[in-house]
Design an enzyme around this catalytic site. Structure first.
Site, PDB file in Angstrom:
ATOM      1  N   GLU B  41       1.629   6.471   3.802  1.00 21.41           N
ATOM      2  CA  GLU B  41       2.180   7.405   2.822  1.00 21.41           C
ATOM      3  C   GLU B  41       1.049   8.199   2.173  1.00 21.41           C
ATOM      4  O   GLU B  41       0.086   7.616   1.663  1.00 21.41           O
ATOM      5  CB  GLU B  41       2.952   6.622   1.749  1.00 21.41           C
ATOM      6  CG  GLU B  41       4.227   6.013   2.304  1.00 21.41           C
ATOM      7  CD  GLU B  41       4.739   4.838   1.490  1.00 21.41           C
ATOM      8  OE1 GLU B  41       4.305   4.667   0.335  1.00 21.41           O
ATOM      9  OE2 GLU B  41       5.558   4.075   2.015  1.00 21.41           O
ATOM     10  N   GLU B  72       8.042   1.217   4.634  1.00 18.22           N
ATOM     11  CA  GLU B  72       6.888   0.372   4.971  1.00 18.22           C
ATOM     12  C   GLU B  72       7.159  -0.549   6.143  1.00 18.22           C
ATOM     13  O   GLU B  72       6.275  -0.772   6.980  1.00 18.22           O
ATOM     14  CB  GLU B  72       6.443  -0.436   3.749  1.00 18.22           C
ATOM     15  CG  GLU B  72       5.718   0.382   2.678  1.00 18.22           C
ATOM     16  CD  GLU B  72       6.637   1.136   1.730  1.00 18.22           C
ATOM     17  OE1 GLU B  72       7.870   1.054   1.892  1.00 18.22           O
ATOM     18  OE2 GLU B  72       6.126   1.810   0.815  1.00 18.22           O
ATOM     19  N   PHE B  95      -0.192   0.227  -2.008  1.00 15.33           N
ATOM     20  CA  PHE B  95      -0.669  -0.810  -2.943  1.00 15.33           C
ATOM     21  C   PHE B  95      -0.343  -2.163  -2.307  1.00 15.33           C
ATOM     22  O   PHE B  95       0.764  -2.348  -1.790  1.00 15.33           O
ATOM     23  CB  PHE B  95       0.074  -0.761  -4.285  1.00 15.33           C
ATOM     24  CG  PHE B  95      -0.270   0.379  -5.198  1.00 15.33           C
ATOM     25  CD1 PHE B  95       0.091   1.684  -4.891  1.00 15.33           C
ATOM     26  CD2 PHE B  95      -0.922   0.156  -6.408  1.00 15.33           C
ATOM     27  CE1 PHE B  95      -0.198   2.739  -5.762  1.00 15.33           C
ATOM     28  CE2 PHE B  95      -1.212   1.197  -7.281  1.00 15.33           C
ATOM     29  CZ  PHE B  95      -0.848   2.492  -6.951  1.00 15.33           C
ATOM     30  N   ALA B  96      -1.265  -3.111  -2.421  1.00 23.55           N
ATOM     31  CA  ALA B  96      -0.985  -4.464  -1.915  1.00 23.55           C
ATOM     32  C   ALA B  96       0.287  -5.017  -2.559  1.00 23.55           C
ATOM     33  O   ALA B  96       1.041  -5.756  -1.927  1.00 23.55           O
ATOM     34  CB  ALA B  96      -2.155  -5.389  -2.197  1.00 23.55           C
ATOM     35  N   ASP B  97       0.519  -4.602  -3.809  1.00 26.51           N
ATOM     36  CA  ASP B  97       1.703  -5.070  -4.544  1.00 26.51           C
ATOM     37  C   ASP B  97       3.014  -4.776  -3.804  1.00 26.51           C
ATOM     38  O   ASP B  97       4.029  -5.396  -4.091  1.00 26.51           O
ATOM     39  CB  ASP B  97       1.779  -4.352  -5.902  1.00 26.51           C
ATOM     40  CG  ASP B  97       0.483  -4.379  -6.664  1.00 26.51           C
ATOM     41  OD1 ASP B  97       0.443  -4.980  -7.738  1.00 26.51           O
ATOM     42  OD2 ASP B  97      -0.505  -3.785  -6.180  1.00 26.51           O
ATOM     43  N   PHE B  98       2.998  -3.820  -2.895  1.00 23.66           N
ATOM     44  CA  PHE B  98       4.246  -3.417  -2.237  1.00 23.66           C
ATOM     45  C   PHE B  98       4.579  -4.288  -1.029  1.00 23.66           C
ATOM     46  O   PHE B  98       5.530  -4.014  -0.296  1.00 23.66           O
ATOM     47  CB  PHE B  98       4.180  -1.947  -1.787  1.00 23.66           C
ATOM     48  CG  PHE B  98       3.908  -0.952  -2.889  1.00 23.66           C
ATOM     49  CD1 PHE B  98       4.029  -1.305  -4.232  1.00 23.66           C
ATOM     50  CD2 PHE B  98       3.535   0.355  -2.582  1.00 23.66           C
ATOM     51  CE1 PHE B  98       3.770  -0.384  -5.239  1.00 23.66           C
ATOM     52  CE2 PHE B  98       3.280   1.282  -3.588  1.00 23.66           C
ATOM     53  CZ  PHE B  98       3.394   0.918  -4.923  1.00 23.66           C
ATOM     54  N   HIS B 141       1.475  -2.899 -10.016  1.00 25.15           N
ATOM     55  CA  HIS B 141       0.508  -2.024  -9.349  1.00 25.15           C
ATOM     56  C   HIS B 141      -0.934  -2.438  -9.615  1.00 25.15           C
ATOM     57  O   HIS B 141      -1.838  -1.611  -9.559  1.00 25.15           O
ATOM     58  CB  HIS B 141       0.677  -0.567  -9.804  1.00 25.15           C
ATOM     59  CG  HIS B 141       1.960   0.072  -9.394  1.00 25.15           C
ATOM     60  ND1 HIS B 141       3.165  -0.241  -9.958  1.00 25.15           N
ATOM     61  CD2 HIS B 141       2.229   1.022  -8.456  1.00 25.15           C
ATOM     62  CE1 HIS B 141       4.127   0.486  -9.407  1.00 25.15           C
ATOM     63  NE2 HIS B 141       3.587   1.262  -8.484  1.00 25.15           N
TER      64      HIS B 141
END
Ligand SMILES: Cc1ncc(C[n+]2csc(CCOP(=O)(O)OP(=O)(O)O)c2C)c(N)n1
Lengths: 324, 346
Positions: B41, B72, B95-98, B141
């Site tokens: 993205e 994703e 973001f790793a958070d996703f 985030h």
């Protein structure tokens, strides 16, 4: 459709059924008297594909070795029709060192780089890797295509829709094949799906969609042929739904008490029906049918024998193959 | 193109930010190997929201630097499929958070295919993602989460702390035949719009080179106490080490650089020398990297330690938004300094 193709579709369906019957036999052989899923030569969950042969036979008849296929948790029919080596596949199902994955994968995780075949036990999640294979083929300028099979239950997963959109957006040579066997374990399609025909969902992504009724192998063959030709010609993805039949339980050991259609199931078996049809059309004779069955049986029993004779993996090597 | 196996001691005077070093590594590999593509993205015209792909679109065009829909699962799985067929995709998860929306493609597919296939199928793919907090981006985030990825078998995990390693590890990750999760810390990228440590800008050799995956670096030698850490926390630990000279304490800093494989040797050698261990980790404290490092020492020989292990990590709480609250939970210089004092004055 020419007679040779019809006879070949029949032969493939019989080979698949013969295979599933043999796995059924050996799976249960040493789980008696009380069913214990982890016991026996073939332990674990077992999702057999009897009744769904027309889908695999009709679609894969159009595929070449270099085309890719991803199948779901119920993969045997597709693997056989794609031409996966029967012996190494069976050895994998028996958890043997000579299996496709040296016994590390099992029946839901068959990977065969030679035929670009793979499957996944996570519903719907086989679609994205097929997109990537199609992407790589397109990049390489090859006319190979990728086919992603999924049950109708998978059509309600988010990843299904992400994949359709991305495949359409990037015009990837992918064919999505939804095998509608009416059931997702015990949940009937009408209780899970807001739309009558999953092929209509293609409209949302601007790609063609088609549904084949009645588990009709010749209609599958014709419809899939158009979809594969489109993909090969660079015209992008197609979504197919095929109304098929889950002849047996969701997995072995499923009592199917929830199932209200059991009475009519035997009458819907696609193989005797196609056999009668081809006999009437004089494509097959009693003799040729016998021969097809004998050949299938010999091939399948040879594969099972190979599996049983294959070495069991060494437990001290259980931690291998995590990294290349 | 010549390949240097270990990062040459950066004799170069040319200095880059970590972000530019990453981009340079990717660009050099894209030049060398047409199978390398960048997918994600806002990786195209925007250049990655943390500048990890800046300028690549102009150089390599939209066929090799591809913006995706916010899908994703679909595009990470696409990367896996392309890798299976021999390409070397770099896929960015913003973001790793996703990871929650696509973890199945990561740990059940990307990471397991090689194993399940008995070694017959390889997945040479890089999953690049942004980690870390420190700028009030809130609980969804700001997480590091590298312990979660490192916990799951089948993917390598690298965590650079400085520009030279960031470039070398990217090149190594692209060339590796395994899936590599490449986790850069937003605060270590040297971005102009975020407070930064001067260590986020540093000398970077111009030629392509590999930084070996699985080898830690002794970022600073010292005799009294070992700080084992990673990513942005290495920068904080080095700052603290310099401060502590004035107090007569000689701190050794071990930069893990990669979590999978983990360089146990370097950790054990350092602890054997100093007898004191502090683990600094910006990930959550429990069940993670800090516990793993402590366990390695305990398993090898607890007698190496002259004092109990100290952990400076995020207490088990989501990252708070308010600046003072976030500062209170991050492993910042004050908390690291306090741990060094506790350990050396005890
Ligand atoms: C993501 C995910 N959710 C649930 C399951 C458990 N599960 C396995 S098969 C299945 C039903 C799938 O139905 P369908 O897609 O129609 O395929 P069928 O079994 O009918 O061939 C479920 C719920 C799973 N494997 N993966």
């Amino acid at each position: 459709m020419d007679d040779k193709t019809r006879a070949e579709l029949y032969r493939m369906m019989v080979l698949i059924r013969t295979y599933e019957e043999a796995i059924l036999r050996d799976y249960h052989a040493d789980k008696k008297p009380a069913f214990d899923i982890g016991a026996g030569l073939v332990p674990g969950e077992m999702h057999l594909s009897a009744g769904q042969e027309p889908v695999a036979a009709g679609v894969c008849a159009h595929l070449r070795q270099h085309d890719a296929v991803t199948a779901p948790h119920r993969p045997h029919h597709v693997a056989i029709a794609k031409g996966v080596d029967l012996e190494r596949m069976t050895a994998e199902i028996f958890g043997r060192e000579s299996g496709l994955g040296r016994g590390r994968g099992g029946h839901m995780h068959l990977f065969d780089p030679a035929t670009h075949f793979s499957c996944s036990g996570i519903v719907g999640e086989g679609l994205p890797p097929a997109l990537g294979q199609a992407f790589a083929f397109k990049r390489a300028g090859a006319d190979a295509v990728a086919v992603a099979f999924a049950g109708e239950g998978a059509a309600n997963a988010g990843v299904f829709h992400e994949s359709l959109n991305l495949a359409a957006l990037w015009n990837l040579p992918v064919i999505f094949v939804v095998e509608d066997n009416d059931w997702a374990i015990s949940v009937p399609r009408r209780a899970s799906t807001a739309i009558g025909n999953n092929a209509d969902r293609a409209f949302a992504y601007g790609i063609p969609g088609a549904r084949v009724e009645d588990n009709d192998v010749e209609a599958v063959y014709t419809t899939a042929g158009e979809a594969v030709a489109r993909a090969r010609a660079g015209e992008g993805p197609t979504l197919l739904e095929i109304h098929t039949l889950r002849l047996w339980g969701h997995f072995e050991g499923d009592p199917q008490a929830y199932r209200d259609d059991l009475d009519e199931v035997p009458g819907r078996d696609p193989i005797p029906r196609y056999e009668q049809h081809l006999l009437a059309e004089q494509v097959l004779t009693e003799d040729s049918i016998r021969q097809v069955r004998q050949e299938a049986s010999a091939r399948v029993e040879k594969a099972i024998e190979f599996a049983k004779q294959s070495p069991i993996p060494a437990p001290e090597r259980a931690a291998e193959y995590v990294f290349a | 193109m010549s390949v240097t196996q270990t990062p040459p001691a950066p004799t170069t005077s040319r200095r880059l930010t970590t972000a530019k070093a990453i981009v340079e590594g990717i660009a050099q590999e894209m030049e060398r190997d047409p199978g390398v593509v960048v997918i994600g993205e806002d990786v195209g015209a925007y250049g990655g929201i943390f500048s990890s792909t800046a300028g690549l679109l102009d150089r390599f065009g939209p066929d090799r630097v591809m913006d995706t829909p916010i899908s994703e699962s679909a595009f990470i799985g696409l990367g896996t499929g392309a890798a299976v067929e021999g390409m070397r995709p770099i896929v960015e998860l913003m973001f790793a958070d996703f990871f929650g929306v696509c973890m199945d493609q990561i740990y059940n597919h990307m990471a397991k295919i090689h194993f399940e296939s008995g070694g017959h199928v390889t997945v040479p793919m890089v999953l690049m993602t942004a980690a870390g907090g420190g700028y009030s981006d809130g609980a969804q985030h700001s997480q590091c989460l590298w312990g979660t990825f490192a916990h799951l078998p089948g993917m390598k995990v690298v965590v650079p702390s400085n520009p030279a390693d960031a470039k070398g590890l990217m090149i190594s990750a692209i060339r590796d035949d395994n899936p590599v999760v490449y986790m850069f810390h937003k605060g270590a990228m040297g971005l102009p719009w975020m407070a930064k440590n001067p260590r986020s800008v540093g000398p970077v050799p111009e030629e392509a080179y590999e930084t070996p995956i699985g080898r830690a670096a002794v970022a600073r030698e010292g005799a009294d106490v070992t700080i084992v850490t990673l990513s942005l926390s290495v920068q904080h630990a080095l700052d603290v080490a310099e401060d502590m000279i004035g107090e007569g304490v000689d701190v050794e800093v071990v930069d893990l650089r990669s979590l999978v494989p983990l360089d146990r040797e370097t950790v054990l050698t350092s602890v054997a020398k100093t007898g004191r261990l502090i683990v600094v980790d910006e990930d959550y404290r429990s069940y993670g990297v800090s516990g793993e490092i402590a366990a390695i020492v305990a398993e090898q020989d607890p007698a190496l330690l002259r004092a109990p292990v100290q952990r400076v990590a995020v207490p088990d709480v989501p990252l708070p938004y308010a600046r003072v609250l976030e500062d209170a939970v991050l492993p910042n210089r004050e908390r690291i300094r306090a741990a060094v004092r506790r350990l050396t004055q005890a």
